[in-house]
Motif scaffolding. Structure first.
Motif, PDB file in Angstrom:
ATOM      1  N   VAL A 813      42.696  36.604  44.159  1.00 11.43           N
ATOM      2  CA  VAL A 813      42.890  37.934  44.721  1.00 11.43           C
ATOM      3  C   VAL A 813      42.243  38.947  43.770  1.00 11.43           C
ATOM      4  O   VAL A 813      42.201  38.746  42.554  1.00 11.43           O
ATOM      5  N   THR A 814      41.722  40.026  44.359  1.00 14.75           N
ATOM      6  CA  THR A 814      41.187  41.107  43.510  1.00 14.75           C
ATOM      7  C   THR A 814      42.342  41.891  42.907  1.00 14.75           C
ATOM      8  O   THR A 814      43.477  41.866  43.410  1.00 14.75           O
ATOM      9  N   SER A 815      42.056  42.624  41.858  1.00 18.37           N
ATOM     10  CA  SER A 815      43.093  43.430  41.202  1.00 18.37           C
ATOM     11  C   SER A 815      43.689  44.454  42.159  1.00 18.37           C
ATOM     12  O   SER A 815      44.901  44.684  42.176  1.00 18.37           O
ATOM     13  N   THR A 816      42.839  45.076  42.987  1.00 17.61           N
ATOM     14  CA  THR A 816      43.322  46.092  43.937  1.00 17.61           C
ATOM     15  C   THR A 816      44.309  45.487  44.924  1.00 17.61           C
ATOM     16  O   THR A 816      45.395  46.034  45.165  1.00 17.61           O
ATOM     17  N   ASN A 817      43.955  44.324  45.512  1.00 16.32           N
ATOM     18  CA  ASN A 817      44.839  43.702  46.494  1.00 16.32           C
ATOM     19  C   ASN A 817      46.087  43.119  45.837  1.00 16.32           C
ATOM     20  O   ASN A 817      47.162  43.080  46.449  1.00 16.32           O
TER      21      ASN A 817
END
Length: 836
Positions: A813-817
């Motif tokens: 997962v990306t940091s934002t998500n």
């Protein structure tokens, strides 16, 4: 034609250009300069609360572009000076033959100086010194050059040059006065007050201008006051008073008032001082200065302990609608302090609000008053609750006949008021008719041959406008121009939810209801639950007021009164013990030892297992760190929060909130609990807890922090939509290992193994951490991966030995998500997107 040439050094040519320059361009230029100076003086407002500047000129910070000017008069003066130089200068053989050109350059420099272009002004004055050393204006040019230097903060240079000028040249009369006065300003700027006083003495003796003489003498008096020499200051003020009508009246009046400020209240003749103030007040010529005179009257009576007379005169000063904002601020502040000293904190808060309105925002005086006002926020809040709820409960406890009698009297007062307003309205209507007849607009219409109109537009009639304003204030009070202006108080959340607002009732009621006692009686709370809530709010307000008066204001008698009234009102059990303990401490502080002993024995006998009983029996524990104190328990709980033990933090916080209910530490536990709920259960739980904290503890620092979170932070966290994941948008990915219902030891062992693997990994610098997702799920996360491809093939970075240790499944997962997943607890929704 022969005389017009500027290239021939002949008698007729020289005199033609000299006379033409003097009586044409220069005359008009100096006239424009004088008009501009007059405009400056008229617009300048002296601040007599500080030492006056020597020269009456307000320096503005505005940037002036080339070709622009602050005053068109100075522009005209500069143009005339330039015209004189361009058309009448006779520079023949490197020498100026027209004796008026140095005067033109002096005019040019003065015009630029007063237009606040000090560097160009300095150039003009320096040109005179360079080009016309034999000019009769050379000393004036030197003085004006130093004035420009002082405006440019070159004070030391100005002092050096002026001292040399006074030593080398024998200046007389006005030149000497100008030089010494500007030297005094330089000394003032460098805090050399003694030297400034000496120079002002010389300037006041040699100036030909009585306006300047009065100003210099007055400044001398101010400086002596700053040094603490009141007798010398009074002598200087007496010299101003002796000038009488020769100097502006403002100096005369303020000199009288400054002398009264220096009055010796122990040995002085108070009757003589009162007679002087009365004489100043009754003199018709002093009407423009009544604001200052009334203020000094108030100070005089305040220092003589005549508080009621002082209040009357401060209010009279305010009613003069003074231009002096500092004077108004001081009036309001003094009235606020008097109310504060008399323990009328709500009234004091209103006066402090008015004080701040007259100070510049973020100035030091504003911040001082702001701190005072903020300290009153809680006491005003709880006093409003106590007062309103006491009023409601007094009505609740009245019998039916007593209620009827009370509201019949109230309705009679309303009828009398309505009759009075009706008479005023009739008078206003009659005046409106007269105003219409004499209205200039109607007169113009009649002159145009148009028949007279019965009325004019409402806002063209000053009488009806004034009446409308009075009616608005009568109904709504003094409201600022803002949204939701009908709300009487927007900064206090839920002062009294059950409160009966008489003004709102009257406004919303029909004419029949307004004069019906039964209408008001029907609004009195009757349900037991509602009445209990009012009692509960009132008792809690009493408890908080007791603590505030005791701890913050040291008003022990007021604190004792509030806590005693609380204990007589059958309060909740949670408030009884802390109230008794605080009463015990108050009795000790007041020296009421018998009452203190009774309170102590009562706590020990009735509550032997309580923390308070333990403190009373073992007072030595108070000096040591008490592990069971609220502060110690909070610190221990905060450590658990940092260790992500959110479930325990929530349960312990609730336990401590019940235990210490009513104490200042409670909002801290509430905020810690709200944050833990958010970390464990997500956005909705966090928003609900923050809202509850913001409403319940609105006037505490934690409550204000919660209000800020609710207004500014929560809206930014509300978005649940996941962002698109690709390397062009995000360059920070996480590898997440998910553990459901796993034992803490198993998770810790896995993280330790992962830490060792990451430490030995080549080419990549990765780290791992542990995050709680909810009550049953924990994440172990790998940080530091910059591309999605590497993150999704993380297992390929491991050696065969490492793969045996790291067997748990993972997702990417990306940091934002990941942040969205943790905030909204929507992991399932993310995994269903088939991203992994």
């Amino acid at each position: 034609m022969a005389s017009c040439s500027r290239k021939k050094d002949k008698f007729i040519n020289r005199n033609f250009h000299a006379v033409t320059a003097e009586f044409n361009s220069l005359y008009n230029g100096f006239v424009a300069l004088d008009e501009g100076k007059k405009n400056l003086n008229d617009a300048y407002f002296d601040n007599y609360w500080e030492v006056l500047p020597i020269e009456r000129m307000q320096v503005f910070e505005d940037i002036v572009l080339p070709g622009q000017s602050k005053n068109e008069k100075f522009t005209r003066a500069e143009e005339k000076a330039t015209k004189a130089i361009q058309k009448h200068s006779m520079n023949i053989g490197g020498k100026e033959k027209n004796p008026q050109i140095d005067e033109a350059y002096l005019l040019l420099g003065k015009a630029r100086y007063f237009d606040q272009r000090f560097i160009p002004a300095l150039e003009a004055f320096n040109y005179i010194l360079y080009k016309y050393p034999a000019s009769d204006k050379i000393n004036q040019a030197k003085i004006w050059r130093e004035k420009a230097n002082i405006r440019l903060d070159n004070n030391e240079l100005a002092i050096k040059n002026l001292k040399r000028l006074l030593k080398q040249e024998k200046l007389e009369n006005q030149d000497l006065a100008d030089a010494t006065s500007i030297l005094a300003q330089a000394y003032l700027n460098t805090k050399s007050i003694d030297s400034a006083i000496i120079q002002l003495e010389i300037a006041s003796n040699f100036t030909k201008n009585n306006d300047e003489r009065g100003r210099y003498r007055f400044i001398q008096g101010q400086l002596y006051n700053e040094l603490g020499y009141k007798d010398s200051a009074n002598i200087a003020f007496d010299k101003v008073i002796e000038l009488n009508r020769k100097t502006p009246r403002i100096y005369l009046i303020t000199a009288h008032l400054e002398k009264i400020k220096n009055f010796d209240y122990e040995n002085g003749n108070k009757l003589e001082a009162t007679e002087l103030l009365t004489e100043l007040e009754e003199n018709r010529e002093n009407r423009p200065f009544l604001d200052k005179i009334y203020h000094q009257f108030g100070n005089f009576y305040l220092n003589n302990n005549s508080d009621s007379l002082a209040v009357a005169y401060y209010n009279r000063s305010l009613r003069t609608n003074s231009r002096d904002k500092i004077l108004k601020a001081k009036n309001y502040e003094t009235l606020g302090d008097m109310n504060f000293d008399a323990s009328f904190y709500a009234e004091a808060g209103k006066y402090y609000d008015s004080t701040m309105a007259n100070f510049d925002l973020n100035s030091k005086p504003y911040r001082v008053i702001k701190r005072k006002r903020d300290n009153l926020e809680d006491v005003i809040y709880y006093e409003a609750i106590a007062k309103t709820n006491d009023s409601i409960l007094s009505l609740v406890n009245l019998s039916e006949p007593e209620r009827i009698a009370y509201f019949e009297a109230f309705v009679e007062s309303l009828k009398a008021k309505a009759e009075e307003e009706k008479e005023k309205a009739e008078i206003a209507d009659r005046n409106s008719g007269l105003a219409t007849v004499n209205n200039p607009i109607n007169n113009q219409i009649q002159r145009a041959g148009v028949p007279n109109q019965p009325t004019v537009f409402y806002f063209y009639n000053p009488t009806t406008v004034a009446y409308g304003k009075n009616e608005f204030i009568k109904i709504w009070g003094d409201r600022p121009l803002e949204d939701n202006w009908r709300w009487s108080s927007k900064n206090i959340v839920g002062v009294v939810d059950n409160a009966i607002s008489t003004d709102n009732l009257i406004t919303s009621a029909s004419d029949e209801e307004k004069f019906d006692p039964q209408f008001y009686i029907s609004k009195i709370p009757s349900e037991e639950k509602e009445i209990d809530s009012i009692y509960k709010d009132r008792n809690y307000a009493y408890y908080q007021l007791g603590l505030i008066y005791k701890e913050k204001f040291k008003e022990y008698e007021l604190a004792k009164d509030k806590l005693q009234n609380l204990l007589k009102s059958n309060p909740e059990e949670r408030l009884i013990l802390p109230s008794k303990y605080n009463l015990f401490k108050i009795y000790e502080l007041l020296g009421e030892n018998d009452e203190a002993t009774i309170a102590k024995n009562d706590i020990i006998s009735r509550y032997p297992e309580s923390r308070y009983a333990n403190i009373l029996e073992n007072p030595d524990l108070v000096s040591e760190k008490d592990e069971n104190s609220p502060e110690s328990l909070y610190e221990a709980l905060y450590i658990k929060y940092e260790n992500q033990e959110y479930a325990e933090v929530i349960s312990k916080s609730e336990e401590h909130i019940n235990t210490f209910d009513g104490e200042p530490i409670v909002p801290k536990f509430e905020l810690l609990k709200a944050t833990s709920l958010g970390r464990l259960n997500g956005y909705e739980a966090y928003a609900k807890a923050i809202n509850n904290l913001a409403v319940t503890y609105a006037n505490t620092p934690e409550g204000k922090q919660a209000q800020n979170i609710e207004s500014n932070i929560l809206p930014k966290l509300a978005n649940k939509d996941f962002a698109e994941e690709n390397d062009s948008i995000s360059n920070n990915y996480k590898v997440v290992f998910k553990f459901n219902n796993a034992e803490p030891e198993k998770i810790n062992d896995f993280k330790s193994a992962l830490d060792k693997v990451l430490e030995n990994m080549r080419y990549y610098k990765l780290t791992a951490s542990k995050d709680v997702y909810n009550a049953t799920t924990t994440f172990v996360i790998v940080h530091g991966i910059k591309t999605g491809t590497v993150a999704k093939t993380f297992d390929q970075l491991l050696t065969k030995e490492d793969k045996k240790k790291i067997k748990a499944p993972y997702f990417v997962v990306t940091s934002t998500n990941y942040q969205i997943i943790q905030i909204h607890k929507n992991l399932d929704a993310y995994l269903n997107l088939n991203n992994n």
